[in-house]
Design a protein around this motif. Structure first.
Motif, short mmCIF file in Angstrom:
data_model
loop_
_atom_site.label_atom_id
_atom_site.label_comp_id
_atom_site.label_asym_id
_atom_site.label_seq_id
_atom_site.Cartn_x
_atom_site.Cartn_y
_atom_site.Cartn_z
N ILE A 79 -33.73 26.65 -26.00
CA ILE A 79 -32.97 26.72 -24.75
C ILE A 79 -33.35 25.61 -23.77
N GLN A 113 -28.11 37.30 -19.85
CA GLN A 113 -28.15 35.84 -19.89
C GLN A 113 -29.23 35.32 -20.82
N ARG A 151 -28.68 32.67 -23.75
CA ARG A 151 -29.38 31.38 -23.73
C ARG A 151 -29.90 31.03 -25.11
N ASP A 209 -26.56 29.08 -26.09
CA ASP A 209 -26.98 27.79 -25.54
C ASP A 209 -27.82 27.02 -26.55
N SER A 249 -22.69 37.52 -27.76
CA SER A 249 -23.26 36.19 -27.96
C SER A 249 -22.96 35.66 -29.35
#
Length: 228
Positions: A48, A88, A92, A96, A138
């Motif tokens: 991340i 989040q 991530r 991400d 996700s």
């Protein structure tokens, strides 16, 4: 089946599906670099952190194969009981992290005219696991990323595909709610969990020159659970 003379990078490579994939690719004669925050990987990597990802790219140079296996299950509670930070944090790592690795290493593959990217999604991305909304969403995002990037790179010689396993016996699932795992097994016609080495075989095939006309696709490995 012979692979080209390229380096393979496997994130989340210290254990589970990542470690099994690294072993399978090494057995095929590839130079493999594993990257993980956990001990035992070749390189320490926080997926991340953009600076960490760029530093790894600079350290190991171009890769021909990228397997994004780093991931977390995240919280296992009803959506209304989740904190935004928990939501989040799951995105991530799972989303991400996949984005950052693809962004860092895809250009080198395109420049070389050949490459394989395999992203680890989940059957939860298609079915949606109750009390695992962050994980399910996700992994659905990983599928969307894969489809988009696969189309972007379709004429470059770089193929981008995803693998969507059902529940697999891995350390990542060690802390998963037993009720969730029991539900997954009950939905699986084979009546058992998958094994990391079984997933690794599919990933290794997708990383190989044997696959040449498939990109932006999602390959289920679910013991019969997925029929669509």
């Amino acid at each position: 089946m012979s692979y080209p003379d390229v380096t393979a990078l496997v994130t989340g490579g210290a254990s589970g599906i990542g470690a099994a994939t690294a072993a399978r690719l090494r057995a095929a004669g590839l130079r493999v670099v594993t990257a993980d925050l956990a001990p035992g990987a070749d390189e320490k990597l926080d997926v991340i952190d953009p600076a960490s990802v760029d530093a790894l790219r600079d350290a190991i140079g171009p890769v021909g194969i990228l397997v994004n296996s780093a991931g977390v299950v995240g919280p296992s509670r009803p959506l209304i009981d989740l904190d935004l930070d928990e939501w989040q944090a799951t995105f991530r790592v799972n989303v991400d992290g996949t984005f950052l690795l693809c962004r860092a290493f895809a250009p080198g593959m395109v420049a070389a005219g050949w490459g394989r990217i395999v992203n680890l999604a989940s059957i939860a991305a298609k079915d949606g696991n109750p009390t695992q909304s962050a994980y399910s969403a996700s992994k659905a995002a990983v599928i969307g990323l894969t489809k988009s990037l696969g189309k972007e790179l379709a004429t470059t010689g770089v193929l981008v595909n995803a693998v969507a396993p059902a529940a697999v016996e891995t350390p990542m699932n060690a802390d998963t709610d037993p009720a969730i795992l029991a539900r997954s097994q009950s939905l699986t016609p084979m009546g058992r969990f998958g094994r990391a080495e079984e997933v690794a075989e599919l990933v290794a095939w997708l990383c190989s020159p044997a696959v040449s006309f498939s990109t932006g696709a999602v390959y289920d490995i679910s013991g019969g659970r997925a029929t669509y």
